[in-house]
Design a protein around this motif. Structure first.
Motif, PDB file in Angstrom:
ATOM      1  N   UNK A 162       0.769  -1.171  -0.100  1.00  0.00           N
ATOM      2  CA  UNK A 162      -0.099  -0.105  -0.110  1.00  0.00           C
ATOM      3  C   UNK A 162       0.812   1.315   0.023  1.00  0.00           C
ATOM      4  N   UNK A 163       0.396   2.039  -0.654  1.00  0.00           N
ATOM      5  CA  UNK A 163       0.924   3.754  -0.571  1.00  0.00           C
ATOM      6  C   UNK A 163       0.684   4.333   0.645  1.00  0.00           C
ATOM      7  N   UNK A 164       1.641   4.947   1.512  1.00  0.00           N
ATOM      8  CA  UNK A 164       1.136   5.705   2.651  1.00  0.00           C
ATOM      9  C   UNK A 164       0.558   7.104   2.310  1.00  0.00           C
ATOM     10  N   UNK A 165       0.880   7.525   0.847  1.00  0.00           N
ATOM     11  CA  UNK A 165       0.184   8.565   0.429  1.00  0.00           C
ATOM     12  C   UNK A 165      -1.006   8.531  -0.447  1.00  0.00           C
ATOM     13  N   UNK A 166      -1.497   7.276  -0.229  1.00  0.00           N
ATOM     14  CA  UNK A 166      -2.969   6.897  -1.059  1.00  0.00           C
ATOM     15  C   UNK A 166      -3.989   7.722  -0.263  1.00  0.00           C
ATOM     16  N   UNK A 182       6.488   5.018   1.651  1.00  0.00           N
ATOM     17  CA  UNK A 182       6.388   6.333   1.794  1.00  0.00           C
ATOM     18  C   UNK A 182       6.165   7.066   0.565  1.00  0.00           C
ATOM     19  N   UNK A 183       5.236   8.146   0.756  1.00  0.00           N
ATOM     20  CA  UNK A 183       5.172   8.785  -0.556  1.00  0.00           C
ATOM     21  C   UNK A 183       4.640   8.504  -1.703  1.00  0.00           C
ATOM     22  N   UNK A 184       4.216   7.111  -1.493  1.00  0.00           N
ATOM     23  CA  UNK A 184       3.593   6.226  -2.822  1.00  0.00           C
ATOM     24  C   UNK A 184       2.133   6.630  -2.771  1.00  0.00           C
ATOM     25  N   UNK A 185       1.336   7.123  -3.909  1.00  0.00           N
ATOM     26  CA  UNK A 185      -0.015   7.400  -3.962  1.00  0.00           C
ATOM     27  C   UNK A 185      -0.741   6.015  -4.501  1.00  0.00           C
ATOM     28  N   UNK A 186      -1.928   6.495  -4.769  1.00  0.00           N
ATOM     29  CA  UNK A 186      -2.642   5.247  -5.293  1.00  0.00           C
ATOM     30  C   UNK A 186      -2.379   4.917  -6.600  1.00  0.00           C
ATOM     31  N   UNK A 187      -2.383   3.752  -7.051  1.00  0.00           N
ATOM     32  CA  UNK A 187      -1.678   3.184  -8.326  1.00  0.00           C
ATOM     33  C   UNK A 187      -0.385   3.419  -8.628  1.00  0.00           C
ATOM     34  N   UNK A 188       0.348   3.409  -7.668  1.00  0.00           N
ATOM     35  CA  UNK A 188       1.952   3.590  -7.586  1.00  0.00           C
ATOM     36  C   UNK A 188       2.510   2.775  -8.580  1.00  0.00           C
ATOM     37  N   UNK A 189       1.981   1.711  -9.048  1.00  0.00           N
ATOM     38  CA  UNK A 189       2.695   0.554 -10.035  1.00  0.00           C
ATOM     39  C   UNK A 189       2.365   0.856 -11.498  1.00  0.00           C
ATOM     40  N   UNK A 242       2.526   6.976 -10.884  1.00  0.00           N
ATOM     41  CA  UNK A 242       3.857   5.938 -10.791  1.00  0.00           C
ATOM     42  C   UNK A 242       4.824   6.461  -9.980  1.00  0.00           C
ATOM     43  N   UNK A 243       5.383   5.421  -8.911  1.00  0.00           N
ATOM     44  CA  UNK A 243       6.594   5.875  -8.295  1.00  0.00           C
ATOM     45  C   UNK A 243       7.536   4.506  -8.395  1.00  0.00           C
ATOM     46  N   UNK A 244       8.627   4.865  -8.963  1.00  0.00           N
ATOM     47  CA  UNK A 244       9.610   3.665  -9.471  1.00  0.00           C
ATOM     48  C   UNK A 244      10.126   2.900  -8.129  1.00  0.00           C
ATOM     49  N   UNK A 245      10.394   3.665  -7.216  1.00  0.00           N
ATOM     50  CA  UNK A 245      10.919   2.963  -6.057  1.00  0.00           C
ATOM     51  C   UNK A 245      10.051   2.164  -5.328  1.00  0.00           C
TER      52      UNK A 245
END
Length: 247
Positions: free
Chosen positions: A179-183, A211-218, A225-228
């Motif tokens: 899960x993304x904490x920033x979702x 951390x910092x990942x929003x919804x649909x980060x993959x 999108x968050x690569x990390x």
């Protein structure tokens, strides 16, 4: 109630982009046609059942299917919307997902139908994990609560809320939540509530936030999108598969 499931025909798709060959499969559940995607490998290859997000089964799920096949897994990417139903407008995506959220029995029947189709194709359903993205993640947890006998259930930025009439008392297999904490669509409160539910039910589970990942980060082509987070979650997922499934 047993739902009618039959494979109607197969379309072979071979592209230079993938090292494996995938097959588009038209199958039926309760008289309606659905269009899945199957990447079959050698006999007894462990199986991943992949559930799409609210766009329906698109190139994104096909790419992920081949990424898994390259690691030695057979993959059946199921269709929960219907053959040819691949919504592009938000209102249509909400309509198709909303219909299934309101009819949980149908959602479960569609997943069971896909499982039977994979079995009919020769997939080893006795050594299988279900995984899903966004809406597909919510569907995976719905399936887990039904008591289906799979080895594991994995969600990427999926819906986490449990319907009032349900619980995890029948759930089998391990559960992995990423899960993304920033979702902003699925809150950390829901994340914590699910953790408490799984603990109370005695379910073998692992829950990770990025951390910092929003919804649909993959989603590779998406604006969030968050690569990390994508690379870390994929690495943990592949480790989970190796731990859970026998090759």
């Amino acid at each position: 109630m047993r739902f009618l499931i039959s494979t109607l025909f197969f379309l072979i798709t071979v592209t230079a982009a993938y090292g494996t060959t995938g097959t588009t499969i038209i199958y039926e559940v309760d008289g309606q046609s659905y269009e899945g995607y199957y990447v079959g490998l050698a006999d007894k290859a462990p199986l991943v059942l992949l559930i799409h997000d609210w766009d329906g089964l698109t190139d994104y799920e096909i790419k992920r299917s081949h990424m898994l096949a390259d690691l030695g897994y057979a993959v059946f990417a199921m269709d929960l919307f219907g053959a040819g139903v691949r919504p592009t407008e938000v209102k249509d995506k909400r309509q198709h997902t909303g219909e299934l959220y309101k009819d949980r029995s149908k959602m479960r029947a569609l997943m069971s139908g896909a499982l039977e189709t994979a079995r009919d194709k020769g997939a080893d359903v006795g050594s299988a994990v279900a995984m899903g993205y966004c809406f597909g993640g919510a569907a995976v947890l719905e399936w887990a609560r039904s008591g289906v006998q799979l080895k594991g259930f994995v969600t990427f930025h999926g819906g986490l809320k449990t319907p009032e009439s349900q619980d995890y008392s029948k759930a089998m297999g391990k559960i992995l939540i990423m899960h993304g904490t920033a979702d902003s669509a699925i809150s950390m409160d829901q994340f914590a509530e699910l953790a408490n539910e799984l603990e109370a039910a005695g379910i073998d589970h692992e829950m990770i936030t990025y951390g910092g990942a929003q919804h649909a980060f993959t989603v590779f082509s998406g604006g969030r999108y968050q690569e990390t987070a994508d690379k870390k979650s994929w690495k943990r997922f592949t480790e989970f598969l190796a731990e859970t499934l026998k090759k």
